[in-house]
Design an enzyme around this catalytic site. Structure first.
Site, PDB file in Angstrom:
ATOM      1  CD  GLU A   6     -34.694 -23.638  -1.860  1.00 36.43           C
ATOM      2  OE1 GLU A   6     -35.116 -24.787  -1.599  1.00 36.43           O
ATOM      3  OE2 GLU A   6     -35.444 -22.691  -2.166  1.00 36.43           O
ATOM      4  CG  PHE A  41     -37.097 -32.361  -3.437  1.00 38.79           C
ATOM      5  CD1 PHE A  41     -37.697 -33.567  -3.755  1.00 38.79           C
ATOM      6  CD2 PHE A  41     -36.839 -31.456  -4.460  1.00 38.79           C
ATOM      7  CE1 PHE A  41     -38.036 -33.874  -5.071  1.00 38.79           C
ATOM      8  CE2 PHE A  41     -37.173 -31.752  -5.767  1.00 38.79           C
ATOM      9  CZ  PHE A  41     -37.775 -32.958  -6.078  1.00 38.79           C
ATOM     10  CG  HIS A  42     -33.750 -28.712  -4.053  1.00 33.72           C
ATOM     11  ND1 HIS A  42     -34.286 -28.757  -5.317  1.00 33.72           N
ATOM     12  CD2 HIS A  42     -34.563 -27.917  -3.321  1.00 33.72           C
ATOM     13  CE1 HIS A  42     -35.384 -28.015  -5.359  1.00 33.72           C
ATOM     14  NE2 HIS A  42     -35.576 -27.503  -4.155  1.00 33.72           N
ATOM     15  NE  ARG A  71     -40.606 -31.146  -5.067  1.00 38.23           N
ATOM     16  CZ  ARG A  71     -39.924 -30.038  -4.927  1.00 38.23           C
ATOM     17  NH1 ARG A  71     -39.736 -29.520  -3.750  1.00 38.23           N
ATOM     18  NH2 ARG A  71     -39.427 -29.424  -5.965  1.00 38.23           N
ATOM     19  CD  GLU A 100     -40.107 -25.961   0.103  1.00 37.50           C
ATOM     20  OE1 GLU A 100     -40.360 -24.824  -0.310  1.00 37.50           O
ATOM     21  OE2 GLU A 100     -38.994 -26.505  -0.045  1.00 37.50           O
TER      22      GLU A 100
END
Length: 145
Positions: A6, A41-42, A71, A100
């Site tokens: 990831e 998100f990242h 989130r 997620e």
């Protein structure tokens, strides 16, 4: 067996923060069963362009997580979902797309993702289920799934 690494943002990891860094790492490993996992998100924190990052990852993309910049579930923030769907389509990505979201504080997961406040006041199982249903329909539509 496929192993997915990831790509995380700089606040959670210092090794691989961008799709480009991840691709370079995968090339150095040189094994067909090692892929990258991207997470919107990242990506929101680190990438200049979602579409370019996905296209750059191309054949190295093995798994994809979706979540908003806040989130929450897809559709409750400002992530450019059409751009993402177009890029996934462009590289022929046909693997899983997994939501997620993190909306409830507490427990190990809440601590790990630094969720210090409830994202919804007066949350209920029914509200969580309804958001998941709406997000799934939204995601299927915009990501061509």
């Amino acid at each position: 067996m496929t192993i997915c690494i990831e790509v995380l943002n700089r606040f959670e990891n210092f090794l691989i923060n961008t799709a480009e860094e991840g691709c370079e790492y995968i090339k150095q490993i040189g094994e067909n069963n090692v892929k990258l996992m991207l997470d919107t998100f990242h990506m929101n924190i680190e990438e200049e362009s979602f579409g370019e990052a996905i296209r750059k990852t191309g054949k190295y993309l093995g798994h994809f997580h979706t979540g908003e910049c806040n989130r929450m579930v897809p559709g409750k923030g400002r992530i450019p979902w059409k751009e993402i769907g177009d890029a996934l389509s462009d590289i022929g990505y046909n693997q899983a797309v997994v939501m997620e979201p993190f909306v409830q504080m507490g427990g190990r997961v809440g601590q790990d993702v630094k969720l210090w406040r409830e994202m919804y006041p007066n949350i209920s199982e029914e509200k969580l289920d309804e958001d998941a249903r709406q997000a799934l329909n939204f995601q299927r539509y915009l990501l061509n799934r």
